[in-house]
Design a protein around this motif. Structure first.
Motif, PDB file in Angstrom:
ATOM      1  N   UNK B  21    -122.073  20.619   0.669  1.00  0.00           N
ATOM      2  CA  UNK B  21    -122.670  22.578   1.543  1.00  0.00           C
ATOM      3  C   UNK B  21    -121.747  22.133   2.886  1.00  0.00           C
ATOM      4  N   UNK B  22    -121.133  23.572   3.100  1.00  0.00           N
ATOM      5  CA  UNK B  22    -119.831  23.780   4.198  1.00  0.00           C
ATOM      6  C   UNK B  22    -120.276  23.760   5.320  1.00  0.00           C
ATOM      7  N   UNK B  23    -121.211  23.823   5.615  1.00  0.00           N
ATOM      8  CA  UNK B  23    -122.464  24.527   7.307  1.00  0.00           C
ATOM      9  C   UNK B  23    -122.330  25.996   7.483  1.00  0.00           C
ATOM     10  N   UNK B  24    -122.262  26.546   6.353  1.00  0.00           N
ATOM     11  CA  UNK B  24    -122.276  27.696   5.742  1.00  0.00           C
ATOM     12  C   UNK B  24    -122.884  28.339   4.374  1.00  0.00           C
ATOM     13  N   UNK B  25    -121.940  28.472   3.845  1.00  0.00           N
ATOM     14  CA  UNK B  25    -122.573  28.611   2.172  1.00  0.00           C
ATOM     15  C   UNK B  25    -122.883  27.166   1.735  1.00  0.00           C
ATOM     16  N   UNK B  26    -123.251  27.537   0.140  1.00  0.00           N
ATOM     17  CA  UNK B  26    -123.382  26.544  -0.854  1.00  0.00           C
ATOM     18  C   UNK B  26    -122.025  27.173  -1.782  1.00  0.00           C
ATOM     19  N   UNK B  27    -122.219  24.994  -2.145  1.00  0.00           N
ATOM     20  CA  UNK B  27    -120.743  25.517  -3.033  1.00  0.00           C
ATOM     21  C   UNK B  27    -121.255  24.874  -4.452  1.00  0.00           C
ATOM     22  N   UNK B  28    -120.281  25.076  -5.232  1.00  0.00           N
ATOM     23  CA  UNK B  28    -119.824  24.395  -6.409  1.00  0.00           C
ATOM     24  C   UNK B  28    -118.482  23.625  -7.064  1.00  0.00           C
ATOM     25  N   UNK B  29    -119.578  22.479  -7.087  1.00  0.00           N
ATOM     26  CA  UNK B  29    -117.660  21.711  -7.793  1.00  0.00           C
ATOM     27  C   UNK B  29    -116.849  22.113  -9.076  1.00  0.00           C
ATOM     28  N   UNK B  30    -115.556  22.396  -9.428  1.00  0.00           N
ATOM     29  CA  UNK B  30    -115.838  22.847 -10.899  1.00  0.00           C
ATOM     30  C   UNK B  30    -114.383  22.021 -11.097  1.00  0.00           C
ATOM     31  N   UNK B  31    -114.012  22.067 -12.297  1.00  0.00           N
ATOM     32  CA  UNK B  31    -112.531  21.456 -12.988  1.00  0.00           C
ATOM     33  C   UNK B  31    -111.988  22.233 -14.083  1.00  0.00           C
ATOM     34  N   UNK B  32    -110.382  22.199 -13.402  1.00  0.00           N
ATOM     35  CA  UNK B  32    -110.127  23.182 -14.618  1.00  0.00           C
ATOM     36  C   UNK B  32    -109.576  22.703 -15.892  1.00  0.00           C
ATOM     37  N   UNK B  33    -110.190  23.099 -16.712  1.00  0.00           N
ATOM     38  CA  UNK B  33    -109.951  22.716 -17.973  1.00  0.00           C
ATOM     39  C   UNK B  33    -108.211  21.936 -18.387  1.00  0.00           C
ATOM     40  N   UNK B  34    -107.361  21.255 -19.024  1.00  0.00           N
ATOM     41  CA  UNK B  34    -105.909  21.155 -19.271  1.00  0.00           C
ATOM     42  C   UNK B  34    -106.462  21.339 -20.770  1.00  0.00           C
ATOM     43  N   UNK B  35    -107.468  21.237 -21.755  1.00  0.00           N
ATOM     44  CA  UNK B  35    -107.214  21.202 -22.620  1.00  0.00           C
ATOM     45  C   UNK B  35    -107.689  22.530 -23.464  1.00  0.00           C
ATOM     46  N   UNK B  36    -107.768  22.953 -24.919  1.00  0.00           N
ATOM     47  CA  UNK B  36    -108.515  24.166 -25.736  1.00  0.00           C
ATOM     48  C   UNK B  36    -109.666  22.973 -25.573  1.00  0.00           C
ATOM     49  N   UNK B  37    -110.781  23.794 -25.808  1.00  0.00           N
ATOM     50  CA  UNK B  37    -111.035  25.292 -25.506  1.00  0.00           C
ATOM     51  C   UNK B  37    -111.263  25.348 -24.303  1.00  0.00           C
ATOM     52  N   UNK B  38    -111.023  27.215 -24.583  1.00  0.00           N
ATOM     53  CA  UNK B  38    -110.631  27.173 -22.907  1.00  0.00           C
ATOM     54  C   UNK B  38    -110.320  26.751 -21.971  1.00  0.00           C
ATOM     55  N   UNK B  39    -109.374  26.526 -22.470  1.00  0.00           N
ATOM     56  CA  UNK B  39    -107.466  25.332 -22.044  1.00  0.00           C
ATOM     57  C   UNK B  39    -108.044  26.393 -20.693  1.00  0.00           C
ATOM     58  N   UNK B  40    -107.460  25.663 -18.884  1.00  0.00           N
ATOM     59  CA  UNK B  40    -107.108  26.928 -17.530  1.00  0.00           C
ATOM     60  C   UNK B  40    -107.939  27.579 -16.991  1.00  0.00           C
ATOM     61  N   UNK B  41    -109.843  27.524 -18.104  1.00  0.00           N
ATOM     62  CA  UNK B  41    -110.833  28.606 -17.444  1.00  0.00           C
ATOM     63  C   UNK B  41    -111.052  26.985 -16.013  1.00  0.00           C
ATOM     64  N   UNK B  42    -112.426  26.642 -15.313  1.00  0.00           N
ATOM     65  CA  UNK B  42    -113.011  26.470 -14.847  1.00  0.00           C
ATOM     66  C   UNK B  42    -114.584  26.131 -15.315  1.00  0.00           C
ATOM     67  N   UNK B  43    -114.322  24.967 -15.527  1.00  0.00           N
ATOM     68  CA  UNK B  43    -115.900  23.836 -16.412  1.00  0.00           C
ATOM     69  C   UNK B  43    -116.184  22.745 -15.074  1.00  0.00           C
ATOM     70  N   UNK B  44    -117.269  23.186 -15.745  1.00  0.00           N
ATOM     71  CA  UNK B  44    -117.992  21.139 -14.911  1.00  0.00           C
ATOM     72  C   UNK B  44    -117.639  20.610 -15.212  1.00  0.00           C
ATOM     73  N   UNK B  45    -118.170  19.109 -14.389  1.00  0.00           N
ATOM     74  CA  UNK B  45    -117.524  18.281 -14.901  1.00  0.00           C
ATOM     75  C   UNK B  45    -118.199  17.606 -15.851  1.00  0.00           C
ATOM     76  N   UNK B  46    -118.305  16.991 -16.519  1.00  0.00           N
ATOM     77  CA  UNK B  46    -118.958  16.037 -17.598  1.00  0.00           C
ATOM     78  C   UNK B  46    -117.843  15.807 -18.598  1.00  0.00           C
ATOM     79  N   UNK B  47    -118.611  14.799 -20.188  1.00  0.00           N
ATOM     80  CA  UNK B  47    -117.991  14.630 -21.055  1.00  0.00           C
ATOM     81  C   UNK B  47    -118.232  13.789 -21.185  1.00  0.00           C
TER      82      UNK B  47
END
Lengths: 226, 226
Positions: B21-47
């Motif tokens: 929370x930045x004081x105004x809006x609720x935010x979510x953290x995303x990671x840009x995928x470096x590998x396929x599938x969905x390469x270069x798409x934003x995704x939730x952190x995980x593994x």
DNA sequence: TGACATAGTGTGTGTTTTACACTTAATTGT
DNA sequence: ACAATTAAGTGTAAAACACACACTATGTCA
């Protein structure tokens, strides 16, 4: 399908906490294990998730195969992943909880090695199933107070006294009759039926049924019991 | 460890919905995928879950490895098991949701390919991560109204106005200032500090901190916000 | 027909929730 | 130094809701 991601893998199971209500006490359905580990110990119904079925499908399949149960209320509960919950190897279990109407309770009991136990008097359970059951029970208590799911444990037609007994059994304390009826009826979820139920030497009780359509309207807003 | 139970096995992952929370809006953290599938798409952190760690440990490890986050509020959310959620093979994912204090938000952003997005304006997400995020959001909304977890999104010292802004951002509607303060203070969870915060051309605001000890007492009874 | 057992019903009191507007204390610019 | 500006902080009355509490109604059975 080959393993694209190459690791040592945990096995995946589903386990179901199945609740029923006999009019007096909340009951849970258990199965006596025929194989080791924990041979002859009581356990939750469940089994391995197949690679081509969803988790919900796996849970429903196991309930049907092991207990002859169909069309029950079923909801995912929590996923248990302690490293040594199964003594042999890593097994992660997605736990479900199910609510069964009395009409279906008999069917479940017919199944070989399955038996209902009052939750107040459970045998020793295999694996971490006691923990799973405790989790399910507290979830049921919680949900009962803010969602209309109690009806899933009652016959299609029921009296207000039956409903109150259910709430009292699950929540573990006495409720005032007048306040209970006032509250429940004010939620506008129940349709009174033409019939009434005669059961014993006293005034017969009005029968109701739960009206899921009305419930949908309510669900969004949420309601609060107690 | 050999596979005692011999089946084709699903792979197991954890995915984390990380809120800030930045004081105004609720935010979510995303990671840009470096590998396929969905390469270069934003995704939730995980593994992937390792065979010798619990699910919680896996989630914390991934948050630290991918985002440099430690000691965050973390809770299991739901397990997603659609058969084709991963296009290559069967992958079951245990989703978590995490709440991150602003002190730690900067650290998370330093991580390569990680970025905060306002939840009202998210990019297209990989896999079924949009569904997971929606589930997390509605869980957060629900929990905020009956458990004192809002503090996990605020700095250690905060003003009542900050807290109100947070509730308004998450719940999505305006709250009355006087009623909000009355309610929050009546819960007896906050300790007023000696200090106050001067920020702009107006009266300075009293700072509070959340007192987890008092909260424990409250937790059993439960409380209700709104 | 009387005893018995559960069904069904209303009111008053205290508590909680809601709606609503002005004063206070700091900064900034003139 | 003072006037304008900005957000902080505060109380009250009305309405809704929660809680405690006891008697009448309607059937069966002996």
């Amino acid at each position: 399908m080959p393993h694209v991601y190459d690791h040592p893998r945990a096995a995946l199971t589903v386990d179901c906490v199945v609740f029923g209500f006999d009019g007096g006490e909340l009951q849970a359905l258990l199965i006596r294990r025929g194989l080791p580990p924990f041979k002859d110990t009581w356990a939750l119904p469940g089994g391995f998730v197949r690679v081509e079925e969803t988790l919900d499908e796996a849970a429903r399949r196991e309930l049907e195969e092991e207990n002859g149960l169909r069309n029950v209320f079923l909801e995912q509960l929590y996923t248990f992943g302690s490293v040594h919950r199964d003594p042999r190897e890593r097994v992660v279990s997605i736990a479900y909880f199910a609510l069964v109407k009395p009409e279906a309770v008999a069917a479940a009991t017919d199944a070989a090695e399955a038996k209902w136990f009052p939750v107040s008097d459970l045998p020793t359970l295999a694996f971490d199933h006691a923990e799973i059951l405790t989790t399910a029970l507290s979830r049921l208590r919680g949900k009962l107070t803010y969602q209309p799911i109690g009806f899933e444990l009652l016959p299609r037609k029921f009296t207000l006294t039956q409903l109150q007994r259910l709430y009292e059994a699950v929540l573990g304390h006495h409720l005032d009759k007048r306040n209970f009826r006032k509250k429940v009826l004010s939620l506008d979820l129940l349709t009174p039926l033409e019939e009434s139920r005669q059961e014993g030497p006293h005034r017969p009780a009005q029968l109701f049924r739960f009206d899921p359509e009305r419930s949908d309207r309510l669900k969004e807003r949420g309601f609060l019991f107690e």
